[in-house]
Design a protein around this motif. Structure first.
Motif, short mmCIF file in Angstrom:
data_model
loop_
_atom_site.label_atom_id
_atom_site.label_comp_id
_atom_site.label_asym_id
_atom_site.label_seq_id
_atom_site.Cartn_x
_atom_site.Cartn_y
_atom_site.Cartn_z
N GLU A 188 0.83 -1.20 0.00
CA GLU A 188 0.00 0.00 0.00
C GLU A 188 0.87 1.25 0.00
OE1 GLU A 188 -3.47 2.16 2.74
OE2 GLU A 188 -2.67 0.19 3.27
N GLY A 189 1.95 1.22 0.75
CA GLY A 189 2.85 2.36 0.79
C GLY A 189 3.53 2.59 -0.54
N ARG A 190 3.94 1.49 -1.20
CA ARG A 190 4.56 1.62 -2.51
C ARG A 190 3.57 2.19 -3.53
NH1 ARG A 190 6.79 -3.46 -1.04
NH2 ARG A 190 5.18 -4.54 -2.26
N HIS A 191 2.33 1.70 -3.48
CA HIS A 191 1.31 2.18 -4.41
C HIS A 191 1.02 3.66 -4.19
CE1 HIS A 191 -2.83 2.89 -5.86
NE2 HIS A 191 -2.46 2.09 -6.85
N LYS A 192 0.94 4.08 -2.94
CA LYS A 192 0.67 5.47 -2.63
C LYS A 192 1.80 6.38 -3.10
CE LYS A 192 -0.60 8.55 1.19
NZ LYS A 192 -0.85 8.65 2.65
N ALA A 193 3.04 5.94 -2.91
CA ALA A 193 4.19 6.74 -3.34
C ALA A 193 4.22 6.87 -4.87
CB ALA A 193 5.48 6.11 -2.83
N LEU B 195 3.28 9.09 -10.87
CA LEU B 195 2.89 8.65 -12.21
C LEU B 195 2.33 9.77 -13.08
CD1 LEU B 195 1.40 5.08 -11.61
CD2 LEU B 195 3.55 5.71 -12.72
N PRO B 196 1.47 10.68 -12.55
CA PRO B 196 0.99 11.76 -13.42
C PRO B 196 2.13 12.61 -13.97
CG PRO B 196 -0.37 11.61 -11.46
CD PRO B 196 0.81 10.72 -11.23
#
Length: 309
Positions: free
Chosen positions: A230-235, A240-241
């Motif tokens: 979850e932390g990796r996805h949030k970072a 990404l934008p």
């Protein structure tokens, strides 16, 4: 032989000579232009209204939206007017203004994208120092440096370009005034000074590119060390934008200027030039709003903003 002192207007390259297709081009560009204005205006209004978005990342995004609105407004309205009125002409002063504004805005956007990569690097790799390294004063100073230096850069380029004697007519092989196309109209060997300035510009641009790449290498290394998924996805969701916008900006620009001559044609050159001048300002707001939950949530609440009351 003509020279720059006798030229009162330039002739831009038309997309088509067929009247029906000219009107189609007008309506297509009008739709893209309105979409760009609406999308960027919504982002500017959203960030301005919501104090939760008064952070360095959104401050730079607001500046990016301002630059996108300016760059597309520099090119598209004149192209639309030419198609609607079935003309190719742009005045000498209008061409000078178009060159200056486009160079200023596009280089400022590239500078800002470079600063935004530094912002993401500090936020992910040095989060404990984020508030210190990127406080409000530092953000304003970096944005002001980008705007100011690019203003002077554009002024230098424009003055240097139009000080050259133009002896090859006044037909610009592009749908807007662009420095490389203006240089093709200059007398033999008289463009070498401006060409040298362009080489220096390419070196600076390459330095910014290396900085962005190195920043993201460090970012991805830091993300991989985050223990939770979850932390990796949030970072990654915060990066990404920006990474998508940078990729779109660079890929279209690099392909335009480095594509092989064997595949070059007037039609392809026009299509590619649209991809790097018109499309990014219209899709950038979509990229940021779709990939940013915080921005999307605020956009949904926009009618409740006190600014509208």
């Amino acid at each position: 032989m003509s020279n720059s002192s006798s030229i009162t207007q330039f002739l831009l390259l038309a997309f088509t000579d067929t009247r029906e297709l000219q009107l189609l081009h007008f309506w297509l560009f009008l739709g893209i232009y309105l979409a760009a204005l609406l999308g960027n205006s919504l982002i500017i209004t959203t960030i301005t209204c919501d104090h939760h978005l008064h952070t360095p990342m959104y401050f730079f995004l607001l500046n990016l939206s301002l630059l996108d609105m300016g760059s597309i407004s520099t090119i598209v309205p004149k192209s639309m007017a030419n198609s609607f009125w079935d003309t190719k002409a742009i005045s000498y002063g209008g061409c000078v203004a178009q060159v200056f504004l486009y160079v200023f805005l596009i280089t400022a956007e590239y500078s800002l994208l470079t600063i935004m990569s530094y912002d993401r690097y500090i936020a992910i790799c040095k989060p404990l120092h984020y508030g210190t390294l990127l406080d409000s004063r530092a953000c304003v100073h970096m944005a002001a440096a980008a705007w100011g230096s690019c203003f002077l850069y554009a002024l230098l380029h424009t003055a240097n370009t139009f000080s050259l004697p133009l002896c090859q007519g006044n037909a610009v092989h592009q749908f807007f005034c662009e420095i490389p196309q203006i240089l093709k109209l200059s007398c033999s060997h008289s463009y070498l000074r401006e060409a040298g300035l362009l080489v220096v510009s390419c070196l600076v641009a390459f330095g910014c590119f290396v900085f962005i790449v190195v920043s993201y290498v460090q970012i991805f290394r830091a993300v991989l060390r985050i223990p939770s998924e979850e932390g990796r996805h949030k970072a990654l969701s915060t990066c990404l934008p920006h990474l998508t916008v940078v990729s779109l900006f660079l890929s279209t620009d690099i392909f335009t200027h480095l594509k092989p001559h064997s595949i070059s044609s007037p039609t392809l050159d026009l299509v590619v030039s649209v991809l790097y001048t018109v499309v990014p300002p219209a899709v950038n707001p979509l990229i940021y709003s779709l990939r940013n939950q915080e921005l999307r949530a605020t956009l949904c609440q926009l009618p409740q903003c006190t600014w509208f009351h």
